[in-house]
Design an enzyme around this catalytic site. Sequence first.
Site, short mmCIF file in Angstrom:
data_model
loop_
_atom_site.label_atom_id
_atom_site.label_comp_id
_atom_site.label_asym_id
_atom_site.label_seq_id
_atom_site.Cartn_x
_atom_site.Cartn_y
_atom_site.Cartn_z
N GLU A 93 0.82 -1.21 0.00
CA GLU A 93 0.00 0.00 0.00
C GLU A 93 0.86 1.26 0.00
O GLU A 93 0.50 2.27 -0.63
CB GLU A 93 -0.94 -0.01 1.20
CG GLU A 93 -2.03 -1.09 1.09
CD GLU A 93 -3.01 -1.04 2.23
OE1 GLU A 93 -4.04 -0.36 2.08
OE2 GLU A 93 -2.74 -1.67 3.27
N GLU A 113 -4.61 -8.77 3.67
CA GLU A 113 -5.30 -8.41 4.91
C GLU A 113 -6.53 -9.27 5.19
O GLU A 113 -6.85 -9.54 6.35
CB GLU A 113 -5.70 -6.93 4.88
CG GLU A 113 -4.55 -5.97 5.09
CD GLU A 113 -3.80 -5.64 3.81
OE1 GLU A 113 -2.97 -4.72 3.84
OE2 GLU A 113 -4.05 -6.31 2.78
#
Length: 696
Positions: A93, A113
């Site tokens: 990210e 995630e």
Amino acid sequence: MKGKTYLEVGANGVAMITINNPPLNLLSIDVLLSLKDNTEQALLRDDVNAVVITGKHGKLGFWSIEFVTDILEAARKPFVAAIDGPALGGGLEIALACHARISTSSAVLGLLELRYGILPGLGGTQRLPRLVGLRKALEMILMSKLVNGDNARGMGLVDGISSADLLTTTARHWAKDILAHRRPWTVSLYRTDWLEPLPEAKMMLEHARIKSKKQAPNLKHPLVCIDVIEEGLVHGPRAALWKESKALHELRQSDTCRSLVYSFFARQRTSKVPGITDMGLIPRKVNTFAVVGGGILGSSIATALILSNYSVILKELDEKALLAGIERVKVNLQDHVKQGKLAEVKLDKILSLCKGVLHYEGFREVDMVIEAVTGNISLKQRIFAELESYCPPHCILASSTSMINLNLINERRNFQNRIVGTHFFGQAHLVPVVEIIRTEKTSPQVIVDLLAIGKKMRKTPVVVHNSSGSAINRMFIPYSQAAMMLVEHGVDLYQIDQAVAAFGMTMGPFRMLDFVGFEVATAMKIQFSKNFGERFNELSKLISVMQEDIQADETTRKGFYIYDGESKFTPNPAIKMYVNKARSISGLSIDYELSDEEIVEMILFPVVNEACCVLEDKIVVKASDLDVASVTGMGFPEYRGGIIFWADTLGPKYICSKLEKWSKTYGPFFKPCAYLAERASKRVSLGGEGHAKSQL
């Protein structure tokens, strides 16, 4: 400080911020504060024109920063991510927020995630769709799919590929080119050129919702993630970032997150065995295996080994049995091709790793032998005597048995230090776990070797102490026994499977019995009844009644269910007849009506009780190993943490009181063991103090 970042400014005006928090550059407060300080310094310094962010040894790990959008991505100096090795979760990210990304071909990128019950929380739900398109982004996020550098370049996730030794140099040049307007200065958050038209995007999102509900009806976080992605498409990425942040905070407090994070760490700990892995031993090189027995089990073990690029010698008694064994291996590989797990062009090459023999002469050069024959103790003793004569002194001698005490097999052997058990629950090439059974005389070096082999085979290894019956089998027997007992008391067989499947089990007890096979299940029950007494005595005549008529398992396509060639299954219409006959023999006529919740408890609480017996007998090193074994071997839902973890969330006292109540009605099968009763009375968790606490 355990973790920090370093800022270096080159003569060309390009600064290098290096994250150093070994081994994987994971998130820490130290890293967070240090990165923020160095980023702000780089932005303020007049001698810095551009910035490259990388990790020491090339790795960008799972770490999180709140200034990603407003400081890093909004910077007036270009930031370039240099990626070698894994860039996962928060690490990727951060790279997405940079103005360009350069990686090596072997780099691994992904947003994992959802595996931990949360969602990408640093803008990944918004930036990834804008870089690669919604369809590919949904696949990567919802399936936690990993891509290598070359594939990432093809889909637009990275901008350039470099060799590892030139990676930072290439990234520096790229940053200078951005500054000189020779390359685009891209702000990922506001790109729209890769996004599908909104009506099409909404259809894709709705399809993803339907699929998620079908595949994981008990999980909330995939649906939350889809909603956050849609928020960005409808109301803009800035609004979605706030929703993403709020959703991440809420999901981190959920039971699902706590369970999945616990399960992750529990899996890591299975390869840590006190007194074994802390001795500094290095795994020996193992190249060639031999498997004795080419039946269903032996051929599946051989399949698993050659899929892991090991050379395998498969031994049988005669030509007919040997050809059948080789054919089983071939069929297993063909099934992998059909399922997309193996490229068809590789099938013949992998199959060539398996060589069939009728004698032991070829065993003189093997590094490990796995005995996989069905039969009595005397047969196995004879095989191990022959192996001792033909195999080299370093060769590991393993038995795939899980029902026979290894001491009975090796009691007359001269090399007891290299005898070990390797138990694959079900078919070895399909099940992701292997139990490593050690005796008091098994060498620590052998255990270390087996742990490395299990890792190469992509199996989660669980080390257990030698006993009659493995940890997984001991939990499986009450799982099936309780189910058959309920059927004889009038509960619908298929309601039981449906209730347990709705709870999250991969297979209900009757599907599991079909998978294991009636013959194996009966043999386990008989052996366990001899070894453990009344709690494993026969509670139902159902299987014995069915065995008179059919030989049931998935390979015969008939059991409690009828199976077609594509592994689809439907209820067997003849089951009612068998149930009535079994009830008649048992003299039972009263029908019980139970809710799905009651069914789940009556099926799984006996499994908890037996797991406590395993802990009491000190069969496993730690309680978390049983949790891992229940998830990987029995199909217990990982998002509930494992059988012991789940039991601790309910409370030992509650479970013990239920078992005591049922034992008065149904007999000693439900009687709580001493370990469970003691923990319940003291209000102590089954896995030890703090077992059910999150490690997030």
